[in-house]
Design a protein around this motif. Sequence first.
Motif, PDB file in Angstrom:
ATOM      1  N   HIS A  78      -3.769  10.316   0.555  1.00  0.00           N
ATOM      2  CA  HIS A  78      -4.597   9.253   0.008  1.00  0.00           C
ATOM      3  C   HIS A  78      -3.785   7.973  -0.041  1.00  0.00           C
ATOM      4  O   HIS A  78      -2.565   7.994  -0.173  1.00  0.00           O
ATOM      5  N   PHE A  79      -4.495   6.879   0.134  1.00  0.00           N
ATOM      6  CA  PHE A  79      -3.908   5.549   0.168  1.00  0.00           C
ATOM      7  C   PHE A  79      -4.411   4.768  -1.032  1.00  0.00           C
ATOM      8  O   PHE A  79      -5.566   4.895  -1.429  1.00  0.00           O
ATOM      9  N   LYS A  80      -3.523   3.924  -1.573  1.00  0.00           N
ATOM     10  CA  LYS A  80      -3.895   3.103  -2.717  1.00  0.00           C
ATOM     11  C   LYS A  80      -3.085   1.813  -2.653  1.00  0.00           C
ATOM     12  O   LYS A  80      -1.894   1.841  -2.349  1.00  0.00           O
ATOM     13  N   TYR A  81      -3.742   0.685  -2.913  1.00  0.00           N
ATOM     14  CA  TYR A  81      -3.011  -0.563  -3.032  1.00  0.00           C
ATOM     15  C   TYR A  81      -2.083  -0.464  -4.234  1.00  0.00           C
ATOM     16  O   TYR A  81      -2.494  -0.058  -5.323  1.00  0.00           O
ATOM     17  N   ALA A  82      -0.825  -0.843  -4.050  1.00  0.00           N
ATOM     18  CA  ALA A  82       0.174  -0.708  -5.117  1.00  0.00           C
ATOM     19  C   ALA A  82      -0.185  -1.525  -6.345  1.00  0.00           C
ATOM     20  O   ALA A  82       0.098  -1.106  -7.476  1.00  0.00           O
ATOM     21  N   ASN A  83      -0.830  -2.667  -6.153  1.00  0.00           N
ATOM     22  CA  ASN A  83      -1.163  -3.550  -7.279  1.00  0.00           C
ATOM     23  C   ASN A  83      -2.651  -3.560  -7.593  1.00  0.00           C
ATOM     24  O   ASN A  83      -3.167  -4.537  -8.125  1.00  0.00           O
ATOM     25  N   TRP A  84      -3.336  -2.450  -7.287  1.00  0.00           N
ATOM     26  CA  TRP A  84      -4.773  -2.390  -7.527  1.00  0.00           C
ATOM     27  C   TRP A  84      -5.093  -2.600  -9.000  1.00  0.00           C
ATOM     28  O   TRP A  84      -4.380  -2.129  -9.891  1.00  0.00           O
ATOM     29  N   SER A  85      -6.161  -3.329  -9.239  1.00  0.00           N
ATOM     30  CA  SER A  85      -6.726  -3.441 -10.585  1.00  0.00           C
ATOM     31  C   SER A  85      -8.226  -3.654 -10.430  1.00  0.00           C
ATOM     32  O   SER A  85      -8.688  -4.195  -9.418  1.00  0.00           O
ATOM     33  N   LEU A  86      -8.961  -3.237 -11.403  1.00  0.00           N
ATOM     34  CA  LEU A  86     -10.414  -3.283 -11.355  1.00  0.00           C
ATOM     35  C   LEU A  86     -10.944  -4.696 -11.114  1.00  0.00           C
ATOM     36  O   LEU A  86     -11.922  -4.885 -10.406  1.00  0.00           O
ATOM     37  N   TRP A  87     -10.304  -5.683 -11.673  1.00  0.00           N
ATOM     38  CA  TRP A  87     -10.790  -7.062 -11.584  1.00  0.00           C
ATOM     39  C   TRP A  87     -10.295  -7.808 -10.348  1.00  0.00           C
ATOM     40  O   TRP A  87     -10.693  -8.940 -10.116  1.00  0.00           O
ATOM     41  N   ASN A  88      -9.458  -7.193  -9.530  1.00  0.00           N
ATOM     42  CA  ASN A  88      -8.928  -7.869  -8.347  1.00  0.00           C
ATOM     43  C   ASN A  88      -9.808  -7.558  -7.137  1.00  0.00           C
ATOM     44  O   ASN A  88      -9.640  -6.531  -6.479  1.00  0.00           O
ATOM     45  N   GLU A  89     -10.733  -8.437  -6.825  1.00  0.00           N
ATOM     46  CA  GLU A  89     -11.676  -8.250  -5.711  1.00  0.00           C
ATOM     47  C   GLU A  89     -10.965  -8.120  -4.370  1.00  0.00           C
ATOM     48  O   GLU A  89     -11.450  -7.458  -3.459  1.00  0.00           O
ATOM     49  N   GLU A  90      -9.813  -8.751  -4.236  1.00  0.00           N
ATOM     50  CA  GLU A  90      -9.063  -8.714  -2.987  1.00  0.00           C
ATOM     51  C   GLU A  90      -8.565  -7.297  -2.663  1.00  0.00           C
ATOM     52  O   GLU A  90      -8.338  -6.964  -1.505  1.00  0.00           O
TER      53      GLU A  90
ATOM     54  N   ARG B 297     -13.953   7.461   0.866  1.00  0.00           N
ATOM     55  CA  ARG B 297     -13.604   6.921  -0.450  1.00  0.00           C
ATOM     56  C   ARG B 297     -13.341   8.087  -1.392  1.00  0.00           C
ATOM     57  O   ARG B 297     -14.196   8.941  -1.595  1.00  0.00           O
ATOM     58  N   GLN B 298     -12.159   8.106  -1.982  1.00  0.00           N
ATOM     59  CA  GLN B 298     -11.808   9.179  -2.903  1.00  0.00           C
ATOM     60  C   GLN B 298     -12.145   8.803  -4.342  1.00  0.00           C
ATOM     61  O   GLN B 298     -12.588   9.642  -5.114  1.00  0.00           O
ATOM     62  N   SER B 299     -11.908   7.541  -4.678  1.00  0.00           N
ATOM     63  CA  SER B 299     -12.163   7.069  -6.040  1.00  0.00           C
ATOM     64  C   SER B 299     -12.381   5.562  -5.992  1.00  0.00           C
ATOM     65  O   SER B 299     -12.390   4.964  -4.913  1.00  0.00           O
ATOM     66  N   ILE B 300     -12.481   4.961  -7.149  1.00  0.00           N
ATOM     67  CA  ILE B 300     -12.679   3.516  -7.217  1.00  0.00           C
ATOM     68  C   ILE B 300     -11.470   2.747  -6.669  1.00  0.00           C
ATOM     69  O   ILE B 300     -11.569   1.579  -6.298  1.00  0.00           O
ATOM     70  N   SER B 301     -10.317   3.431  -6.569  1.00  0.00           N
ATOM     71  CA  SER B 301      -9.092   2.751  -6.149  1.00  0.00           C
ATOM     72  C   SER B 301      -8.388   3.382  -4.953  1.00  0.00           C
ATOM     73  O   SER B 301      -7.379   2.844  -4.498  1.00  0.00           O
ATOM     74  N   SER B 302      -8.871   4.504  -4.447  1.00  0.00           N
ATOM     75  CA  SER B 302      -8.124   5.159  -3.373  1.00  0.00           C
ATOM     76  C   SER B 302      -9.020   5.682  -2.255  1.00  0.00           C
ATOM     77  O   SER B 302     -10.200   5.956  -2.454  1.00  0.00           O
ATOM     78  N   VAL B 303      -8.404   5.808  -1.080  1.00  0.00           N
ATOM     79  CA  VAL B 303      -9.070   6.292   0.123  1.00  0.00           C
ATOM     80  C   VAL B 303      -8.388   7.582   0.549  1.00  0.00           C
ATOM     81  O   VAL B 303      -7.157   7.636   0.651  1.00  0.00           O
ATOM     82  N   ALA B 304      -9.174   8.609   0.786  1.00  0.00           N
ATOM     83  CA  ALA B 304      -8.641   9.894   1.240  1.00  0.00           C
ATOM     84  C   ALA B 304      -8.679   9.978   2.751  1.00  0.00           C
ATOM     85  O   ALA B 304      -9.599   9.474   3.397  1.00  0.00           O
TER      86      ALA B 304
ATOM     87  N   THR C  72       0.836  -1.199   0.000  1.00  0.00           N
ATOM     88  CA  THR C  72       0.000   0.000   0.000  1.00  0.00           C
ATOM     89  C   THR C  72       0.869   1.246   0.000  1.00  0.00           C
ATOM     90  O   THR C  72       1.814   1.348   0.778  1.00  0.00           O
ATOM     91  N   ASP C  73       0.531   2.180  -0.870  1.00  0.00           N
ATOM     92  CA  ASP C  73       1.235   3.454  -0.934  1.00  0.00           C
ATOM     93  C   ASP C  73       0.379   4.544  -0.318  1.00  0.00           C
ATOM     94  O   ASP C  73      -0.842   4.547  -0.455  1.00  0.00           O
ATOM     95  N   MET C  74       1.051   5.464   0.368  1.00  0.00           N
ATOM     96  CA  MET C  74       0.402   6.639   0.934  1.00  0.00           C
ATOM     97  C   MET C  74       1.019   7.856   0.244  1.00  0.00           C
ATOM     98  O   MET C  74       2.240   7.959   0.154  1.00  0.00           O
ATOM     99  N   PHE C  75       0.169   8.748  -0.243  1.00  0.00           N
ATOM    100  CA  PHE C  75       0.619   9.967  -0.895  1.00  0.00           C
ATOM    101  C   PHE C  75       0.150  11.152  -0.060  1.00  0.00           C
ATOM    102  O   PHE C  75      -0.989  11.155   0.415  1.00  0.00           O
TER     103      PHE C  75
END
Length: 157
Positions: free
Chosen positions: A75-87, A135-142, A56-59
């Motif tokens: 904001h935080f984002k999983y480094a390997n996030w992808s739309l199809w990865n439910e995990e 929730r900031q976006s489909i892939s990140s948390v603010a 997880t990356d924090m910006f």
Amino acid sequence: MASNVRQDSLFLGISLQMDSKTFFGHCWELNKKGVLTNGVGSQIKYDASEYFEHDTDMFFYPKFQDKKIIEMPMHFKYANWSLWNEELKVETLIEEVKAALVNWYGGEFIKMVSDDGSKTVWVKVDGNRRIRVYRQSISSVAVVITDLLAPEKEEKS
């Protein structure tokens, strides 16, 4: 805030009310040690993976007023996030971010939902330090940490 207790600690030795010169010098030293790197735009990137189940990356980059930190948007984002990865979905990340913040700052968050149910924010207040998570976006948390005792005007730096 009625407790008259100041809670200025943020993370990595950074604090609310830290002056800009000290902040930039501190971040420069952490960059030389490989703790911080450049993120997108003016954002600073920190690998926060040790606090999360997945990489997880924090910006972050603070807001200054009178050359002092008054707010820390992140904001935080999983480094390997992808739309199809439910995990690695954002709902899981929100729970992990809240758990990491409770680990860092203690206490619990209060869930607040807008009247129409369209927005949810988790809030925690410790003296002058307010922490908001959403929730900031489909892939990140603010996360926004604000000094509630700072005056309302803004300054660019």
